[in-house]
Each structure stands twice: as structure tokens, then as C-alpha cells.
Design a protein around this motif. Structure first.
Motif, PDB file in Angstrom:
ATOM      1  N   LEU A   1      -9.751  -2.683  13.090  1.00  0.00           N
ATOM      2  CA  LEU A   1     -10.510  -3.371  13.929  1.00  0.00           C
ATOM      3  C   LEU A   1     -11.059  -4.856  13.541  1.00  0.00           C
ATOM      4  O   LEU A   1     -11.140  -5.617  14.635  1.00  0.00           O
ATOM      5  N   ARG A   2     -11.036  -5.083  12.320  1.00  0.00           N
ATOM      6  CA  ARG A   2     -11.504  -6.428  11.831  1.00  0.00           C
ATOM      7  C   ARG A   2     -10.484  -6.967  10.902  1.00  0.00           C
ATOM      8  O   ARG A   2     -10.481  -6.916   9.751  1.00  0.00           O
ATOM      9  N   PRO A   3      -9.039  -7.423  11.501  1.00  0.00           N
ATOM     10  CA  PRO A   3      -7.965  -7.628  10.869  1.00  0.00           C
ATOM     11  C   PRO A   3      -8.208  -8.645   9.671  1.00  0.00           C
ATOM     12  O   PRO A   3      -7.593  -8.633   8.736  1.00  0.00           O
ATOM     13  N   PHE A   4      -8.923  -9.697   9.879  1.00  0.00           N
ATOM     14  CA  PHE A   4      -9.357 -10.838   8.799  1.00  0.00           C
ATOM     15  C   PHE A   4     -10.093 -10.278   7.810  1.00  0.00           C
ATOM     16  O   PHE A   4     -10.168 -10.917   6.772  1.00  0.00           O
ATOM     17  N   ALA A   5     -10.696  -9.188   7.710  1.00  0.00           N
ATOM     18  CA  ALA A   5     -11.149  -8.457   6.902  1.00  0.00           C
ATOM     19  C   ALA A   5     -10.618  -7.579   5.977  1.00  0.00           C
ATOM     20  O   ALA A   5     -10.970  -6.836   5.130  1.00  0.00           O
ATOM     21  N   ALA A   6      -9.199  -7.431   6.485  1.00  0.00           N
ATOM     22  CA  ALA A   6      -8.575  -6.068   5.944  1.00  0.00           C
ATOM     23  C   ALA A   6      -8.073  -6.927   4.432  1.00  0.00           C
ATOM     24  O   ALA A   6      -7.649  -8.160   4.264  1.00  0.00           O
ATOM     25  N   THR A   7      -7.819  -5.861   3.484  1.00  0.00           N
ATOM     26  CA  THR A   7      -7.322  -6.239   2.458  1.00  0.00           C
ATOM     27  C   THR A   7      -5.898  -5.306   2.038  1.00  0.00           C
ATOM     28  O   THR A   7      -5.691  -4.544   2.832  1.00  0.00           O
ATOM     29  N   PRO A   8      -5.017  -5.544   1.183  1.00  0.00           N
ATOM     30  CA  PRO A   8      -3.979  -5.060   0.831  1.00  0.00           C
ATOM     31  C   PRO A   8      -4.244  -3.664   0.438  1.00  0.00           C
ATOM     32  O   PRO A   8      -3.225  -2.556   0.764  1.00  0.00           O
ATOM     33  N   ARG A   9      -5.459  -3.188  -0.201  1.00  0.00           N
ATOM     34  CA  ARG A   9      -5.668  -1.867  -0.521  1.00  0.00           C
ATOM     35  C   ARG A   9      -5.992  -0.934   0.803  1.00  0.00           C
ATOM     36  O   ARG A   9      -5.426   0.023   0.962  1.00  0.00           O
ATOM     37  N   ASN A  10      -6.632  -1.671   1.722  1.00  0.00           N
ATOM     38  CA  ASN A  10      -6.915  -1.235   3.202  1.00  0.00           C
ATOM     39  C   ASN A  10      -5.688  -0.453   3.696  1.00  0.00           C
ATOM     40  O   ASN A  10      -5.429   0.382   4.244  1.00  0.00           O
ATOM     41  N   VAL A  11      -4.856  -1.736   3.711  1.00  0.00           N
ATOM     42  CA  VAL A  11      -3.230  -1.425   4.270  1.00  0.00           C
ATOM     43  C   VAL A  11      -2.481  -0.323   3.630  1.00  0.00           C
ATOM     44  O   VAL A  11      -2.084   0.643   4.131  1.00  0.00           O
ATOM     45  N   ALA A  12      -2.792  -0.320   2.252  1.00  0.00           N
ATOM     46  CA  ALA A  12      -1.997   0.890   1.347  1.00  0.00           C
ATOM     47  C   ALA A  12      -2.634   2.142   1.891  1.00  0.00           C
ATOM     48  O   ALA A  12      -1.964   3.196   1.758  1.00  0.00           O
ATOM     49  N   ASP A  13      -3.911   2.140   1.938  1.00  0.00           N
ATOM     50  CA  ASP A  13      -4.811   3.543   2.260  1.00  0.00           C
ATOM     51  C   ASP A  13      -4.279   4.055   3.654  1.00  0.00           C
ATOM     52  O   ASP A  13      -3.972   5.184   3.859  1.00  0.00           O
ATOM     53  N   TRP A  14      -4.166   3.114   4.574  1.00  0.00           N
ATOM     54  CA  TRP A  14      -3.593   3.502   5.787  1.00  0.00           C
ATOM     55  C   TRP A  14      -2.140   4.190   6.028  1.00  0.00           C
ATOM     56  O   TRP A  14      -2.140   4.907   6.631  1.00  0.00           O
ATOM     57  N   ILE A  15      -1.310   3.495   5.034  1.00  0.00           N
ATOM     58  CA  ILE A  15       0.024   3.735   4.876  1.00  0.00           C
ATOM     59  C   ILE A  15       0.048   5.159   4.565  1.00  0.00           C
ATOM     60  O   ILE A  15       0.635   6.271   4.999  1.00  0.00           O
ATOM     61  N   ALA A  16      -0.720   5.540   3.417  1.00  0.00           N
ATOM     62  CA  ALA A  16      -0.950   6.874   2.880  1.00  0.00           C
ATOM     63  C   ALA A  16      -1.387   8.008   3.661  1.00  0.00           C
ATOM     64  O   ALA A  16      -0.884   8.987   3.734  1.00  0.00           O
ATOM     65  N   GLN A  17      -2.215   7.633   4.643  1.00  0.00           N
ATOM     66  CA  GLN A  17      -3.054   8.624   5.525  1.00  0.00           C
ATOM     67  C   GLN A  17      -2.450   8.689   6.658  1.00  0.00           C
ATOM     68  O   GLN A  17      -2.303   9.922   7.284  1.00  0.00           O
ATOM     69  N   GLU A  18      -1.891   7.641   7.229  1.00  0.00           N
ATOM     70  CA  GLU A  18      -1.332   7.691   8.840  1.00  0.00           C
ATOM     71  C   GLU A  18       0.263   7.559   8.750  1.00  0.00           C
ATOM     72  O   GLU A  18       0.653   7.986   9.799  1.00  0.00           O
ATOM     73  N   TYR A  19       0.952   7.211   7.935  1.00  0.00           N
ATOM     74  CA  TYR A  19       2.367   6.667   8.042  1.00  0.00           C
ATOM     75  C   TYR A  19       3.387   7.309   7.083  1.00  0.00           C
ATOM     76  O   TYR A  19       4.375   8.183   7.679  1.00  0.00           O
ATOM     77  N   SER A  20       2.963   7.540   5.833  1.00  0.00           N
ATOM     78  CA  SER A  20       3.841   8.231   4.790  1.00  0.00           C
ATOM     79  C   SER A  20       4.057   9.823   5.235  1.00  0.00           C
ATOM     80  O   SER A  20       4.923  10.271   4.542  1.00  0.00           O
ATOM     81  N   SER A  21       3.028  10.069   5.760  1.00  0.00           N
ATOM     82  CA  SER A  21       3.122  11.725   5.858  1.00  0.00           C
ATOM     83  C   SER A  21       3.901  12.109   7.274  1.00  0.00           C
ATOM     84  O   SER A  21       4.314  13.387   7.458  1.00  0.00           O
TER      85      SER A  21
END
Length: 250
Positions: A18-38
Motif C-alpha cells: 500500500l506504500r510502494p515507495f516504502a517497499a524494500t527488496p525483502r518486502n517483495v521477496a516475502d510477498w513472493i514467498a507467501q502469495e506467488y511461489s505457492s
């Protein structure tokens, strides 16, 4: 599991939060693990309905013929959903007959890690011209997720920045939302609703901001790969592939 080297632009927006300019690479990696890779393979997509949108705005389909095409094309698992999606937008398409310029499905190479390209997929089938106005059209048909405002704005900004060029440099973005509405239907499932969302009255990300956010995303993909996410070569059959190292947008 889905390869993380080819992700839809709407999902890239989701990964930034929701706050894209506060996002970090770790936030993205965690989202991928939780929402995409599964995600499991073998599901359907909305490519048949997306393909119909071009002819629908040109007057090449009736309501019935558009539905019939979707009921007889693509993965049988998704035919009813494709027909439902196209039924939601057909009244609007029939009312707004346009001169249409086909874009199709596009995969943009947005970065590399370890010698491998990472692609953002844009399912933006056309630019349509109605009177003196032009629109870069992006359908949103998923019923599994209701996108948030900032995610729609990001995806449409990328599509507009990339495709509103040349004769269409003043084109607005047009997001054809035909996903879940607030009302429940049969078996307590959300009904599909329709809304045409135009970018001119909404937040539009600049090219500099888009590049900054995509850089965060690419670095997040690299972290996800280190965490063990699937990085096999993506299947981009049916997509026009654009490499940022060629002259152009990125």
C-alpha cells in the motif's frame, strides 16, 4: 509453483504494498514467498476474454458471439469465467465503438540477475480511439482478488507510459474492471461487477518513479531466488517480448 521471472504487472504492484515507495527488496521477496511461489500450475487464464476485447470495441462481436467464443476457447476449466468476464464488459464495449489498434500480450524485460532476465507481463490488448480521445485499455478480470486503488494506478501508469507513444502520446489509461463486487451471489461468492476506470482523474506514476519501483522489485526477485523460489525459464509463448536494452521505455 510459478516461475518468479515472469510476473503480471498487477502482481508486481501488489508486491510493493500500500506504500510502494516504502517497499524494500525483502518486502517483495516475502510477498513472493507467501502469495506467488505457492501457486500451483494447471489453472486457467483470461486470455480468451482479453482477446475478444479488441474485436468487441471494433463492433466485430455481438454480446452472444463474444460469449460463444469464450465458451469454446482456452482451458475448459476457465471457459465459464471467461464468458462471465466478457459479458460484464460487452455493454460498455458496444456503447463505445472505437477505432482500435492492437497491442496484444507483452512481456517487458525489466531487469536481470545472475544473467537471467526478469519480465513484467502486461495484458493490454489495444489502444482504442473514440472521437478525439484515445485510451490504453487494460482489462482486469480476476475473481480471486479485488485490486486496491494504488495497484490499479501503478499498473495503468506502466501501461500508459509504455504504450502511449507516437500518435497516442496523449492517450489516457482505461482499466476495465470486471472482477468481484461487494455483493454476494450464489453460494456466497462475490458477484462480478463492471467499472471503467480512467487514469486522468487518478494518481499517475512518473517514469522515474516507475523505474525506481521496478528496481526494488527486481532486487526482491533476486532475494526470493536466494530463498529458493522457482527461477526456471518462463513460458512466454504468445507474448511480444521487449528488452529494455533496446531503445525505448526502460
Amino acid at each position: 509453483m510459478s516461475t518468479i521471472r515472469s510476473i503480471d504487472i498487477m502482481d508486481i504492484g501488489r508486491s510493493l504494498g500500500l506504500r510502494p515507495f516504502a517497499a524494500t527488496p525483502r518486502n517483495v521477496a516475502d510477498w513472493i514467498a507467501q502469495e506467488y511461489s505457492s501457486r500451483k500450475g494447471g489453472g486457467f487464464n483470461y486470455d480468451p476474454a482479453i482477446g475478444v476485447v479488441y474485436d468487441a470495441f471494433r463492433g466485430g462481436h455481438t454480446f452472444k458471439s463474444a460469449q460463444d467464443y469464450c465458451l469454446n476457447s482456452g482451458n475448459p476449466k476457465g471457459r465459464a469465467q471467461n464468458a462471465s468476464a466478457i459479458a460484464a464488459i460487452m455493454p460498455y464495449a458496444l456503447e463505445h465503438r472505437s477505432v482500435c489498434h492492437r497491442i496484444g500480450l507483452t512481456a517487458i524485460a525489466i531487469g536481470r540477475f545472475d544473467g537471467r532476465s526478469i519480465y513484467a507481463k502486461l495484458k493490454t490488448p489495444l489502444v482504442r480511439v473514440e472521437g478525439d480521445k484515445a485510451f490504453v485499455v487494460m482489462p482486469g478480470f480476476r475473481m480471486s482478488y479485488r485490486p486496491r486503488e494504488i495497484e490499479i494506478d501503478f499498473a495503468c501508469s506502466v501501461a500508459r507510459e509504455f504504450f502511449a507513444q507516437g500518435d497516442f502520446h496523449v492517450a489516457d489509461s482505461e482499466y476495465l474492471y470486471a472482477g468481484p463486487g461487494p455483493d454476494l451471489g450464489a453460494k456466497d461468492r462475490p458477484r462480478r461487477m463492471f467499472q471503467a476506470i480512467h487514469g486522468k482523474d487518478r494518481h499517475q506514476f512518473t517514469l522515474e518513479q516507475i523505474n525506481r519501483l521496478l528496481d526494488v522489485f527486481v532486487k526482491g526477485v533476486a532475494l526470493a531466488a536466494e530463498d529458493g523460489a522457482d527461477i526456471r525459464e518462463p513460458d512466454l509463448r504468445g507474448y511480444r517480448i521487449i528488452d529494455p536494452r533496446a531503445p525505448g521505455f526502460l
